[in-house]
Write a protein that holds these residues in place. Structure first.
Motif, mmCIF file in Angstrom:
data_model
loop_
_atom_site.group_PDB
_atom_site.id
_atom_site.type_symbol
_atom_site.label_atom_id
_atom_site.label_comp_id
_atom_site.label_asym_id
_atom_site.label_seq_id
_atom_site.Cartn_x
_atom_site.Cartn_y
_atom_site.Cartn_z
ATOM 1 N N LEU A 1 -20.670 54.462 15.505
ATOM 2 C CA LEU A 1 -20.184 53.906 16.768
ATOM 3 C C LEU A 1 -21.200 54.192 17.854
ATOM 4 C CD1 LEU A 1 -16.606 54.060 18.210
ATOM 5 C CD2 LEU A 1 -18.508 54.875 19.595
ATOM 6 N N SER A 2 -21.447 53.197 18.676
ATOM 7 C CA SER A 2 -22.375 53.353 19.796
ATOM 8 C C SER A 2 -21.614 53.504 21.103
ATOM 9 C CB SER A 2 -23.275 52.125 19.877
ATOM 10 O OG SER A 2 -24.094 52.170 21.021
ATOM 11 N N ARG A 3 -22.157 54.296 22.002
ATOM 12 C CA ARG A 3 -21.574 54.373 23.342
ATOM 13 C C ARG A 3 -21.789 53.057 24.084
ATOM 14 N NH1 ARG A 3 -24.474 59.493 23.730
ATOM 15 N NH2 ARG A 3 -23.112 61.206 23.099
ATOM 16 N N SER A 4 -22.729 52.270 23.612
ATOM 17 C CA SER A 4 -23.066 50.994 24.230
ATOM 18 C C SER A 4 -22.338 49.851 23.539
ATOM 19 C CB SER A 4 -24.570 50.770 24.137
ATOM 20 O OG SER A 4 -24.914 49.448 24.494
ATOM 21 N N GLY A 5 -22.211 48.743 24.267
ATOM 22 C CA GLY A 5 -21.643 47.558 23.639
ATOM 23 C C GLY A 5 -22.652 46.811 22.794
ATOM 24 N N SER A 6 -23.920 47.150 22.945
ATOM 25 C CA SER A 6 -24.987 46.513 22.189
ATOM 26 C C SER A 6 -25.469 47.427 21.067
ATOM 27 C CB SER A 6 -26.167 46.194 23.101
ATOM 28 O OG SER A 6 -27.302 45.819 22.349
ATOM 29 N N ALA B 1 -15.180 48.236 23.514
ATOM 30 C CA ALA B 1 -16.376 48.226 24.344
ATOM 31 C C ALA B 1 -17.592 48.786 23.617
ATOM 32 C CB ALA B 1 -16.137 49.035 25.615
ATOM 33 N N ASN B 2 -17.418 49.154 22.358
ATOM 34 C CA ASN B 2 -18.462 49.834 21.608
ATOM 35 C C ASN B 2 -19.007 48.969 20.480
ATOM 36 O OD1 ASN B 2 -16.095 52.115 22.167
ATOM 37 N ND2 ASN B 2 -18.170 52.749 22.739
#
Length: 120
Positions: free
Chosen positions: A97-102, A31-32
């Motif tokens: 790594l992002s907490r967002s999927g974008s 999801a990241n």
């Protein structure tokens, strides 16, 4: 706790190839969004390539056509295939790594970095 561990850096001659890997733990991962940054001495950290949770990719102009980012969600690993390397690619490469999927949401977690040196 999110942990990112990079591997695959090293010394390579001009025109050579390397593949960087980044294994993630402590996160959902699929999801990241994930990214690769690099920082050369005396310069700011710059985004090299990013991949969204859905597989969309984005590249810095300087690496387009030479670098490829990919991900294996089952292995929680992101890769950076680097071909036709140039001396200007010499830097410490960081996985993120992002907490967002974008990848437009920015990146929140970082690995320790792996050195890539391209010799002429």
């Amino acid at each position: 706790q999110v942990q990112l561990v990079e591997s695959g850096g090293g010394l390579v001659q001009v025109g050579g190839s390397l593949r960087l890997s980044c294994a993630a733990s402590g996160s959902i991962f699929n999801a990241n969004a994930m990214g690769w940054y690099r920082q050369a001495p005396g310069t700011q950290r710059e985004l090299v390539a990013a991949i969204s949770s859905g597989g969309s990719t984005n590249y810095a102009d300087s690496v387009k056509g030479r670098f490829t980012i990919s991900r294996d969600n089952a292995k929680k690993t992101v890769y950076l295939q680097m071909n036709s390397l140039k001396p200007g690619d010499t830097a410490v490469y960081y996985c993120s790594l992002s907490r967002s999927g974008s990848y437009y949401g920015g990146f929140n977690y970082w690995g320790q970095g792996t050195q890539v040196t391209v010799s002429s």
